[in-house]
Write a protein that holds these residues in place. Sequence first.
Motif, PDB file in Angstrom:
ATOM      1  N   SER A 151     -75.977  12.324 -42.130  1.00 14.36           N
ATOM      2  CA  SER A 151     -76.080  11.796 -40.777  1.00 14.36           C
ATOM      3  C   SER A 151     -75.081  10.658 -40.554  1.00 14.36           C
ATOM      4  CB  SER A 151     -77.508  11.308 -40.528  1.00 14.36           C
ATOM      5  OG  SER A 151     -77.614  10.712 -39.268  1.00 14.36           O
ATOM      6  N   ALA A 152     -74.903   9.825 -41.571  1.00 14.37           N
ATOM      7  CA  ALA A 152     -73.962   8.703 -41.449  1.00 14.37           C
ATOM      8  C   ALA A 152     -72.540   9.189 -41.229  1.00 14.37           C
ATOM      9  CB  ALA A 152     -74.027   7.816 -42.692  1.00 14.37           C
ATOM     10  N   ALA A 153     -72.187  10.299 -41.839  1.00 12.42           N
ATOM     11  CA  ALA A 153     -70.840  10.846 -41.680  1.00 12.42           C
ATOM     12  C   ALA A 153     -70.764  11.804 -40.491  1.00 12.42           C
ATOM     13  CB  ALA A 153     -70.421  11.565 -42.956  1.00 12.42           C
ATOM     14  N   GLY A 154     -71.854  11.955 -39.768  1.00 14.17           N
ATOM     15  CA  GLY A 154     -71.974  12.995 -38.759  1.00 14.17           C
ATOM     16  C   GLY A 154     -71.531  12.663 -37.357  1.00 14.17           C
ATOM     17  N   SER A 155     -70.690  11.674 -37.174  1.00 14.12           N
ATOM     18  CA  SER A 155     -70.108  11.447 -35.850  1.00 14.12           C
ATOM     19  C   SER A 155     -68.597  11.397 -36.014  1.00 14.12           C
ATOM     20  CB  SER A 155     -70.614  10.136 -35.228  1.00 14.12           C
ATOM     21  OG  SER A 155     -69.867   9.030 -35.701  1.00 14.12           O
ATOM     22  N   ASP A 156     -67.893  11.708 -34.946  1.00 18.58           N
ATOM     23  CA  ASP A 156     -66.431  11.699 -35.003  1.00 18.58           C
ATOM     24  C   ASP A 156     -65.894  10.346 -35.474  1.00 18.58           C
ATOM     25  OD1 ASP A 156     -66.577  14.252 -34.008  1.00 18.58           O
ATOM     26  OD2 ASP A 156     -65.796  13.749 -32.026  1.00 18.58           O
ATOM     27  N   THR A 157     -66.405   9.269 -34.902  1.00 22.93           N
ATOM     28  CA  THR A 157     -65.911   7.928 -35.231  1.00 22.93           C
ATOM     29  C   THR A 157     -66.188   7.588 -36.687  1.00 22.93           C
ATOM     30  OG1 THR A 157     -66.180   7.177 -32.945  1.00 22.93           O
ATOM     31  CG2 THR A 157     -66.067   5.472 -34.649  1.00 22.93           C
ATOM     32  N   ARG A 158     -67.415   7.810 -37.139  1.00 19.69           N
ATOM     33  CA  ARG A 158     -67.756   7.454 -38.521  1.00 19.69           C
ATOM     34  C   ARG A 158     -66.997   8.312 -39.519  1.00 19.69           C
ATOM     35  NH1 ARG A 158     -72.965   7.176 -36.035  1.00 19.69           N
ATOM     36  NH2 ARG A 158     -73.524   9.182 -36.941  1.00 19.69           N
ATOM     37  N   TYR A 159     -66.895   9.607 -39.236  1.00 20.53           N
ATOM     38  CA  TYR A 159     -66.183  10.497 -40.161  1.00 20.53           C
ATOM     39  C   TYR A 159     -64.697  10.154 -40.219  1.00 20.53           C
ATOM     40  CZ  TYR A 159     -64.502  14.613 -42.548  1.00 20.53           C
ATOM     41  OH  TYR A 159     -63.892  15.455 -43.445  1.00 20.53           O
ATOM     42  N   GLU A 160     -64.099   9.912 -39.069  1.00 19.98           N
ATOM     43  CA  GLU A 160     -62.671   9.563 -39.067  1.00 19.98           C
ATOM     44  C   GLU A 160     -62.446   8.222 -39.756  1.00 19.98           C
ATOM     45  OE1 GLU A 160     -58.751   9.500 -36.182  1.00 19.98           O
ATOM     46  OE2 GLU A 160     -60.728   9.755 -35.249  1.00 19.98           O
ATOM     47  N   ALA A 161     -63.330   7.260 -39.543  1.00 15.46           N
ATOM     48  CA  ALA A 161     -63.222   5.971 -40.234  1.00 15.46           C
ATOM     49  C   ALA A 161     -63.302   6.175 -41.742  1.00 15.46           C
ATOM     50  CB  ALA A 161     -64.323   5.013 -39.763  1.00 15.46           C
ATOM     51  N   GLN A 165     -63.895  -2.850 -31.331  1.00 15.60           N
ATOM     52  CA  GLN A 165     -64.179  -3.422 -32.643  1.00 15.60           C
ATOM     53  C   GLN A 165     -65.670  -3.374 -32.939  1.00 15.60           C
ATOM     54  OE1 GLN A 165     -62.312  -7.174 -33.493  1.00 15.60           O
ATOM     55  NE2 GLN A 165     -63.414  -7.438 -35.403  1.00 15.60           N
ATOM     56  N   GLY A 166     -66.491  -3.553 -31.908  1.00 16.87           N
ATOM     57  CA  GLY A 166     -67.943  -3.455 -32.086  1.00 16.87           C
ATOM     58  C   GLY A 166     -68.373  -2.066 -32.530  1.00 16.87           C
ATOM     59  N   ALA A 167     -67.767  -1.039 -31.923  1.00 10.25           N
ATOM     60  CA  ALA A 167     -68.087   0.342 -32.305  1.00 10.25           C
ATOM     61  C   ALA A 167     -67.635   0.627 -33.739  1.00 10.25           C
ATOM     62  CB  ALA A 167     -67.439   1.330 -31.332  1.00 10.25           C
ATOM     63  N   VAL A 168     -66.476   0.095 -34.119  1.00 16.23           N
ATOM     64  CA  VAL A 168     -65.994   0.271 -35.488  1.00 16.23           C
ATOM     65  C   VAL A 168     -66.937  -0.429 -36.458  1.00 16.23           C
ATOM     66  CG1 VAL A 168     -64.123  -0.220 -37.110  1.00 16.23           C
ATOM     67  CG2 VAL A 168     -63.584   0.532 -34.786  1.00 16.23           C
ATOM     68  N   SER A 169     -67.320  -1.659 -36.134  1.00 12.21           N
ATOM     69  CA  SER A 169     -68.236  -2.402 -37.003  1.00 12.21           C
ATOM     70  C   SER A 169     -69.571  -1.687 -37.158  1.00 12.21           C
ATOM     71  CB  SER A 169     -68.466  -3.815 -36.447  1.00 12.21           C
ATOM     72  OG  SER A 169     -67.276  -4.553 -36.522  1.00 12.21           O
ATOM     73  N   GLN A 170     -70.074  -1.131 -36.071  1.00 14.85           N
ATOM     74  CA  GLN A 170     -71.337  -0.395 -36.125  1.00 14.85           C
ATOM     75  C   GLN A 170     -71.191   0.858 -37.002  1.00 14.85           C
ATOM     76  OE1 GLN A 170     -72.785   1.360 -32.414  1.00 14.85           O
ATOM     77  NE2 GLN A 170     -74.816   0.555 -32.925  1.00 14.85           N
ATOM     78  N   ALA A 171     -70.087   1.561 -36.850  1.00 13.60           N
ATOM     79  CA  ALA A 171     -69.841   2.760 -37.673  1.00 13.60           C
ATOM     80  C   ALA A 171     -69.763   2.385 -39.146  1.00 13.60           C
ATOM     81  CB  ALA A 171     -68.545   3.443 -37.221  1.00 13.60           C
ATOM     82  N   LEU A 172     -69.065   1.307 -39.447  1.00 13.70           N
ATOM     83  CA  LEU A 172     -68.917   0.872 -40.840  1.00 13.70           C
ATOM     84  C   LEU A 172     -70.247   0.417 -41.429  1.00 13.70           C
ATOM     85  CD1 LEU A 172     -65.506  -0.975 -40.531  1.00 13.70           C
ATOM     86  CD2 LEU A 172     -65.946   1.207 -41.671  1.00 13.70           C
ATOM     87  N   SER A 173     -71.057  -0.222 -40.619  1.00 10.87           N
ATOM     88  CA  SER A 173     -72.389  -0.634 -41.086  1.00 10.87           C
ATOM     89  C   SER A 173     -73.227   0.578 -41.460  1.00 10.87           C
ATOM     90  CB  SER A 173     -73.116  -1.441 -40.011  1.00 10.87           C
ATOM     91  OG  SER A 173     -72.503  -2.691 -39.854  1.00 10.87           O
ATOM     92  N   ARG A 174     -73.136   1.616 -40.671  1.00 12.66           N
ATOM     93  CA  ARG A 174     -73.896   2.838 -40.957  1.00 12.66           C
ATOM     94  C   ARG A 174     -73.376   3.515 -42.228  1.00 12.66           C
ATOM     95  NH1 ARG A 174     -76.052   7.012 -37.095  1.00 12.66           N
ATOM     96  NH2 ARG A 174     -77.365   8.217 -38.478  1.00 12.66           N
ATOM     97  N   LEU A 175     -72.052   3.566 -42.398  1.00 18.81           N
ATOM     98  CA  LEU A 175     -71.465   4.136 -43.610  1.00 18.81           C
ATOM     99  C   LEU A 175     -71.839   3.316 -44.837  1.00 18.81           C
ATOM    100  CD1 LEU A 175     -67.936   5.050 -42.224  1.00 18.81           C
ATOM    101  CD2 LEU A 175     -69.765   6.659 -42.828  1.00 18.81           C
ATOM    102  N   TYR A 176     -71.872   1.998 -44.672  1.00 20.16           N
ATOM    103  CA  TYR A 176     -72.252   1.102 -45.772  1.00 20.16           C
ATOM    104  C   TYR A 176     -73.717   1.312 -46.158  1.00 20.16           C
ATOM    105  CZ  TYR A 176     -73.264  -3.178 -48.334  1.00 20.16           C
ATOM    106  OH  TYR A 176     -73.676  -4.077 -49.277  1.00 20.16           O
TER     107      TYR A 176
END
Length: 123
Positions: A40-50, A74-85
């Motif tokens: 699920s963490a890798a399951g969005s375009d933004t998170r997977y591309e990051a 930057q907020g969206a990137v930070s949120q994506a990275l938090s989920r990946l972390y």
Amino acid sequence: MTAHHSTNESTRSNRDASCCPAAEHALTERELAADVRTLSAAGSDTRYEALRLIADSDEDVCVCELEPALGVSQGAVSQALSRLYAAGLVTRRKDGRWRYYDTTSRADRLLAVLDETRRLEDE
């Protein structure tokens, strides 16, 4: 349509009565939940591309490097990275006011499997 419905009911009740044992897997509930969280963490375009951008980098990657590449705030990137972390797919370290990210061995292996399955599909 009614006849089709009753046929389905009949087939279902025959199967339920004796046909097959219930399907099983070897994972515990905890393992299953962890896998779903990871996927699920890798399951969005933004998170997977990051994740791909971080994996393809030779050094740890800063949020400020990902923002223009991903085309989101930057907020969206930070949120994506938090989920990946949280899913154990990236590590992070703080240096001053910046956070730097790198992929974990689990993420690297997951990405390698995806690469391999994509190659198999192309054959």
